[in-house]
Design a protein around this motif. Structure first.
Motif, PDB file in Angstrom:
ATOM      1  N   ASN A  40       9.451  -2.797  13.583  1.00 54.80           N
ATOM      2  CA  ASN A  40      10.256  -3.978  13.870  1.00 54.80           C
ATOM      3  C   ASN A  40       9.606  -4.738  15.024  1.00 54.80           C
ATOM      4  OD1 ASN A  40      12.149  -5.884  14.520  1.00 54.80           O
ATOM      5  ND2 ASN A  40      13.809  -4.442  14.877  1.00 54.80           N
ATOM      6  N   SER A  42      10.576  -7.372  16.302  1.00 58.19           N
ATOM      7  CA  SER A  42      11.586  -8.037  17.132  1.00 58.19           C
ATOM      8  C   SER A  42      12.042  -7.169  18.298  1.00 58.19           C
ATOM      9  CB  SER A  42      12.805  -8.407  16.281  1.00 58.19           C
ATOM     10  OG  SER A  42      12.421  -9.182  15.178  1.00 58.19           O
ATOM     11  N   SER A  47       7.503  -3.254  18.861  1.00 61.39           N
ATOM     12  CA  SER A  47       6.455  -4.241  18.554  1.00 61.39           C
ATOM     13  C   SER A  47       5.091  -3.819  19.090  1.00 61.39           C
ATOM     14  CB  SER A  47       6.835  -5.608  19.111  1.00 61.39           C
ATOM     15  OG  SER A  47       6.897  -5.574  20.526  1.00 61.39           O
ATOM     16  N   GLY A  61      11.098  -8.159  10.693  1.00 57.16           N
ATOM     17  CA  GLY A  61      12.077  -8.563  11.702  1.00 57.16           C
ATOM     18  C   GLY A  61      12.315 -10.053  11.704  1.00 57.16           C
ATOM     19  N   GLY A  63      11.313 -13.810  13.523  1.00 59.10           N
ATOM     20  CA  GLY A  63      10.272 -14.510  14.276  1.00 59.10           C
ATOM     21  C   GLY A  63       8.931 -14.470  13.577  1.00 59.10           C
ATOM     22  N   GLN A  69      10.050 -11.612   7.022  1.00 56.06           N
ATOM     23  CA  GLN A  69      10.728 -12.213   8.165  1.00 56.06           C
ATOM     24  C   GLN A  69      12.135 -12.659   7.786  1.00 56.06           C
ATOM     25  OE1 GLN A  69       9.119 -16.049   9.096  1.00 56.06           O
ATOM     26  NE2 GLN A  69       9.943 -16.053  11.161  1.00 56.06           N
ATOM     27  N   ASN A 104      18.493  -6.420   9.464  1.00 55.27           N
ATOM     28  CA  ASN A 104      17.238  -5.828   9.912  1.00 55.27           C
ATOM     29  C   ASN A 104      16.917  -4.559   9.129  1.00 55.27           C
ATOM     30  OD1 ASN A 104      15.192  -6.485  11.780  1.00 55.27           O
ATOM     31  ND2 ASN A 104      15.659  -4.605  12.861  1.00 55.27           N
TER      32      ASN A 104
END
Length: 123
Positions: A40, A42, A47, A61, A63, A69, A104
């Protein structure tokens, strides 16, 4: 697959959330060099997990770091409606669940399915 680094069982980690992150990173570190880590992007800890991983890291995730996404997630009496982008494809799905965190979890599952599809589909 690592979806997040939260506070569950934080009382067992003297280093707090950073200790939880280290423990979860061990899952990625244990993968073989030809393995795939689903991460993930985010989550500020998760990350970073693919940074030194020699295998393939698939980021999901919210962004621009994510593929697939989540573009939007809205709830109503029918459930959680998720709009997403995966590569060049866009789509929507509805979960009969409440709670934005479920978007998610679902996009993580989609990441695995798409990776599986790319392995079994010749170029």
């Amino acid at each position: 697959m690592v979806t997040n680094v939260g506070n569950a069982h934080i009382e067992n980690f003297a280093e707090g959330q950073a200790g939880i992150a280290r423990a979860k990173y061990e899952l990625v570190a244990a993968l073989p060099a030809n393995g795939v880590a689903f991460l993930n992007c985010s989550d500020p800890y998760v990350s970073q997990f693919g940074r030194d991983f020699p295998g393939r890291a698939v980021y999901f995730g919210v962004g621009p770091c994510a593929d697939p996404q989540i573009l939007s997630a809205t709830e109503d009496s029918n459930g959680l409606h998720v709009q997403y982008r995966a590569g060049e494809r866009e789509g929507t799905f509805t979960l009969r669940l409440l709670g934005a965190h479920n978007a998610n979890n679902a996009i993580a599952g989609l990441a695995v399915a798409l990776e599986r599809e790319s392995i079994s589909t010749p170029p």
